[in-house]
Each structure stands twice: as C-alpha cells, then as structure tokens.
Design an enzyme around this catalytic site. Sequence first.
Site, mmCIF file in Angstrom:
data_model
loop_
_atom_site.group_PDB
_atom_site.id
_atom_site.type_symbol
_atom_site.label_atom_id
_atom_site.label_comp_id
_atom_site.label_asym_id
_atom_site.label_seq_id
_atom_site.Cartn_x
_atom_site.Cartn_y
_atom_site.Cartn_z
ATOM 1 N N LYS A 29 53.789 41.888 6.608
ATOM 2 C CA LYS A 29 53.615 42.458 5.262
ATOM 3 C C LYS A 29 53.840 43.954 5.350
ATOM 4 O O LYS A 29 53.118 44.650 6.064
ATOM 5 C CB LYS A 29 52.206 42.154 4.729
ATOM 6 N N ASP A 53 47.644 42.816 -8.052
ATOM 7 C CA ASP A 53 47.127 43.366 -6.795
ATOM 8 C C ASP A 53 47.154 42.319 -5.671
ATOM 9 O O ASP A 53 46.947 42.644 -4.515
ATOM 10 C CB ASP A 53 45.699 43.876 -7.016
ATOM 11 N N ASP A 103 49.918 50.334 -1.673
ATOM 12 C CA ASP A 103 49.446 49.317 -2.617
ATOM 13 C C ASP A 103 48.497 49.955 -3.630
ATOM 14 O O ASP A 103 47.318 50.166 -3.334
ATOM 15 C CB ASP A 103 48.732 48.193 -1.840
ATOM 16 N N ASP A 161 48.670 49.453 4.127
ATOM 17 C CA ASP A 161 48.982 48.082 3.715
ATOM 18 C C ASP A 161 50.306 47.583 4.315
ATOM 19 O O ASP A 161 50.766 46.500 3.986
ATOM 20 C CB ASP A 161 48.985 47.988 2.184
ATOM 21 N N LYS A 184 44.116 49.427 -8.742
ATOM 22 C CA LYS A 184 42.899 49.496 -7.934
ATOM 23 C C LYS A 184 42.036 50.659 -8.400
ATOM 24 O O LYS A 184 42.556 51.636 -8.947
ATOM 25 C CB LYS A 184 43.279 49.762 -6.464
ATOM 26 N N ARG A 196 50.941 38.264 -0.744
ATOM 27 C CA ARG A 196 51.397 36.867 -0.672
ATOM 28 C C ARG A 196 52.713 36.694 -1.413
ATOM 29 O O ARG A 196 53.499 35.814 -1.083
ATOM 30 C CB ARG A 196 50.282 35.950 -1.218
HETATM 31 N N1 BES Z 1 46.093 45.094 0.471
HETATM 32 C C1 BES Z 1 45.075 44.447 -0.269
HETATM 33 C C2 BES Z 1 43.980 43.881 0.624
HETATM 34 C C3 BES Z 1 43.018 44.874 1.207
HETATM 35 C C4 BES Z 1 42.090 45.501 0.423
HETATM 36 C C5 BES Z 1 43.015 45.103 2.554
HETATM 37 C C6 BES Z 1 41.189 46.375 0.994
HETATM 38 C C7 BES Z 1 42.119 45.959 3.128
HETATM 39 C C8 BES Z 1 41.203 46.608 2.341
HETATM 40 C C9 BES Z 1 45.672 43.290 -1.061
HETATM 41 O O1 BES Z 1 46.949 43.492 -1.518
HETATM 42 C C10 BES Z 1 44.791 43.098 -2.234
HETATM 43 O O2 BES Z 1 44.717 43.979 -3.039
HETATM 44 N N2 BES Z 1 44.126 41.948 -2.307
HETATM 45 C C11 BES Z 1 43.232 41.668 -3.365
HETATM 46 C C12 BES Z 1 43.432 40.233 -3.770
HETATM 47 C C13 BES Z 1 42.733 39.849 -5.025
HETATM 48 C C14 BES Z 1 43.367 40.557 -6.209
HETATM 49 C C15 BES Z 1 42.809 38.358 -5.195
HETATM 50 C C16 BES Z 1 41.817 41.895 -2.860
HETATM 51 O O3 BES Z 1 41.533 41.606 -1.698
HETATM 52 O O4 BES Z 1 41.013 42.403 -3.628
HETATM 53 ZN ZN ZN Z 2 48.118 44.768 -0.492
HETATM 54 MN MN MN Z 3 46.988 44.461 -3.392
#
Ligand code: BES
Ligand code: ZN
Ligand code: MN
Length: 496
Positions: A266, A348, A271, A289, A278, A352
Amino acid sequence: MEFFAKTSISSVKSDCLVVNISADKRLNETALIVDQATSGGLMRLVNSGDLTLKSGKTHWLCAPEKANYKRILLLCTGEKSTGMSETDLINCAQTIAKLLTGKAIKTAVWDLDGLNVAGRETEWICSQIAQQTQVSLYRYSETKKLESPPPALRKLTVHCRSSQELRAAKKGFEVGSNLGDGINFARMLGDLPANICTPSYLADHAKSLSTAHEKLKATILDEKKMERLNMGSLLSVAAGTEEPAKLIVMEYKGKTTKSPIVLVGKGITFDTGGISLKPGAAMDEMKYDMCGAASVFGAMKALVQMNAPVHVVAIVAATENMPSGRATKPGDVVKSMSGQTIEILNTDAEGRLVLCDALTYAERFKPKVVIDIATLTGACVIALGNHATGLYANDQALADALLNAGQNAHDKAWQMPLWDDYHKQLKSNFADVANIGGREAGSVTAACFLSRFAKNFKWAHLDIAGTAWKSGAAKGATGRPVGLLVNFVLEGASGL
Ligand code: BES
Ligand code: ZN
Ligand code: MN
C-alpha cells in the site's frame, strides 16, 4: 559499514575491543589477554563486585599502554550455563551497536566467545549483530541538519574459534548487513515528508534500483495504463489529487521460477481521508501511509544486494488520498479491475481500494503466493498495539510460514480470523461489496474485503498500522516488516 570475521584478532588494530564477561567470572581468551595486559586488572575489577554481571550491562575501560585497541567495552553476557535468550542477544547487539556508534569509534573488534543462544547458530547471531549495527547507523538527514556528528563506525571484526564458525559468521553478516540496509531504506522512505515522497518519487526509486542491479527490472504504469486495465477502484482514490498515481512493478530474478513470490505494498503517500476527511490531530502521521510500499522497497533492496537466489515481484499501488471537487464521494460506486463493483461508503477506507486492483493485477504473474503489506486500519492498532503485525491468510501453511519468519526475525505477526461470518458486514444494497464493514472488527472486515480479490492464489495480508512507525518523541519509521519479509522469502517460502 563492513563486517569481518577472523580466527585470530591479535594483530587487528581497533578503536575499541568488546570483551564478553559471563556471570561465572570465567574469562574467555580475549578477556585473558586484556587481563594480562592490565596485570590482572580485569580480574580484580570483575571480583570487586563493581560490575553488575547481568546480561546486557556494559562498562567502558581505558586500554592499557601499547595495546592494539584504544578502548575496552565490557559486555556482560549473563549466566553461561543457561546461555542467552534470543531477546538478550538482540538487546546486547543493540546496546553494543548504540555505544559504538555514539562515540568517535571507526573500528571495533568483538570476540564471539560467550554469545550463546540455545537453538541458534553462529549465522543467526552474526546476522543479528550486523542487522542491529546497520539499524543503529540510521540518521534521518534528508530535510534536517544532524544534531550531532554522524557515527564514525566503518568496520566491525568478530573473532571466531574455528573455520566453521568463521564461515557461518560471514554468511550471517551477508544476510544481516543487507537486511539492515533494507530496513534503513524503508525507514528513510517512511520518514520523508509527503511533499517529497510522492508516487512519482517512489517510481524514481524503483528505476534507480533497477539501474543499479541488473537482475531487477522496473516497470511503471501511469494512470492511462491503469485506465486501460480497468483499475476503477485504484483510480477512484487518485481522483481527488493533483499528484499522478503510479503502479510500480519491480521484478527480481535471482533465479527464474514459473511462479514468483509477489509482494504488494500500500503506497498512499498521504492519507487525508478524502471527502470523509480525517480529524486534524496527528494527521501528519498519515505520511506513513506508504509504509507497506516502503517495506516492499526495503525487502527488494535487501534481496538484490545479497544476490539471493529467489524470484520476487513487487507491486506498489501509489497515490495520495485527497479531497477536492473531483474527489470520490461517499456513496459512489466504482468498478474494480476484477469486475466486482464497490460502494465507497467511506473514502477514508482507501487502502483496500488501491490494493484490490493491485491484487487482481498480481494474477498475471501466476504467483506461488501473494502477500500484501498495508497500514490498513486503526482497528488493528486497537487489537494488537504496536507489538505485532496483524496477519490474515487464505492458506494455513502460508500463514504458518509467515508467523515463523516473524519469529526468526523478531518482527512478530499474530494471526487473525478471516471467517465467513464477518463477510456479512460488507453487504451493500447498491454494489457487489461495500468498502467498510462498520465499527466492529474493523481490521478483520478490511482483510475480508481484500480476500474477495485474492481467490485465485494463495494469499496473505499483513496489517502493519501499529508496527510500521512510532509516534511521540521517538516519532519515526521502524522498517517493519522488512525483517519478516526477507526471512520469509529466503527460507520460509521454500516449503510451500
Ligand atoms: N491509513 C488508515 C489506517 C490507519 C489509521 C493506520 C491510523 C494507522 C493509524 C486507513 O486508510 C484508514 O483511514 N482506515 C480507516 C478505515 C475506516 C474508515 C473503516 C480507519 O482505520 O479508521
Ligand atoms: Zn490509509
Ligand atoms: Mn484512510
């Protein structure tokens, strides 16, 4: 940094001699030489009770006159009868590396006698010594002046007691030193700010790697090519950014096999969350990220440098995730390269979306196994903290090999379930699948989403959201899971 192994160190000049002392106070060959040169001073010091003879404790000494070494660094190796644990050995290697790189020491000599770990051979021990030393040499200096002079250390020579031990030490150095380089490369890419480390910047690194190494070929797919491949899911993430997205492919043929190991990273170089923006706190950390991509780069660098007899393909899906007038909106439905439609309920959950198309693309390599590595979910950090990487797999032998590789590298993973029960959470009224599955088991539903695009091969997913970087005062990339990946490619994959 160079590592040497010798069966005689009496004529080797150095800035520092590292001497192991075990808790039973029985001096090894090197310690006896120091004891003689100090007219019994070492034995008197050991007997004085001033030293704490616990594993990992150290003590600086001034070298006697006319010695070949300028300083002596005593290292206590604990009880000789029980030997050291793996963690003890790694801690000792880290402690020595830190001390050697913290002073104006260019060259050092270390007698291996006394470094005994049950179940581990000299090769593993020397690989750890080299890896920890390389990792200690890392300084981030791309956009900041160093606060203290960079380490001077250039050369570490270890003393071996037999030619057999010598051969094992050399092999260990070859692996550990290059692995350390790969880890540091991954850290550097992770630590770079997102205004420098863009998808194009990553693509340039792939090209430089291929220029430097004949057996590595790099191919960069731009957005036009991705459109032609129908990568609608990946491109939906790139819709909001001005930075052109790249699909970076590197193929290393240290050996040609019909079925390579494919690593998918990835590479979200920043992000923001997109339209599902966010919150502001600690958003800077979303430059990390792309640490999945960085770990793939690090593993490739380590493998090509050690000229490993393996066949590995790396695929990095690189883009920013930004809000804009052209950005994808919650509720939008996109079509992935696999043909499955996806309802994007939260922009966000973009990792995936880029990975699913990269996984479909991986099919064309007729992979032996595919492993994706991603900072995928905050939920994984809640589940496992920063100790273990979350591991998911559709094949138990593959999962076991990865768990074992993580143990060997002390870069641990922990297996999580991919049961059918969780798939319900991804139901959509308007597409074949939704890109989020609600608050519960967020790391699991993310993996379930990916598994739908990995039906045609053996596949594993590593969620490194908790392990790829540290926050707070020690903010910085860790280089994980380069150790696990290299270990897997070198040894674990052969049995599959
Ligand atoms: N890159 C983030 C995941 C992440 C967040 C990694 C904080 C490390 C620290 C990912 O793209 C993301 O934002 N995931 C969301 C998914 C949700 C919207 C279902 C998350 O984990 O909040
Ligand atoms: Zn992410
Ligand atoms: Mn994200």
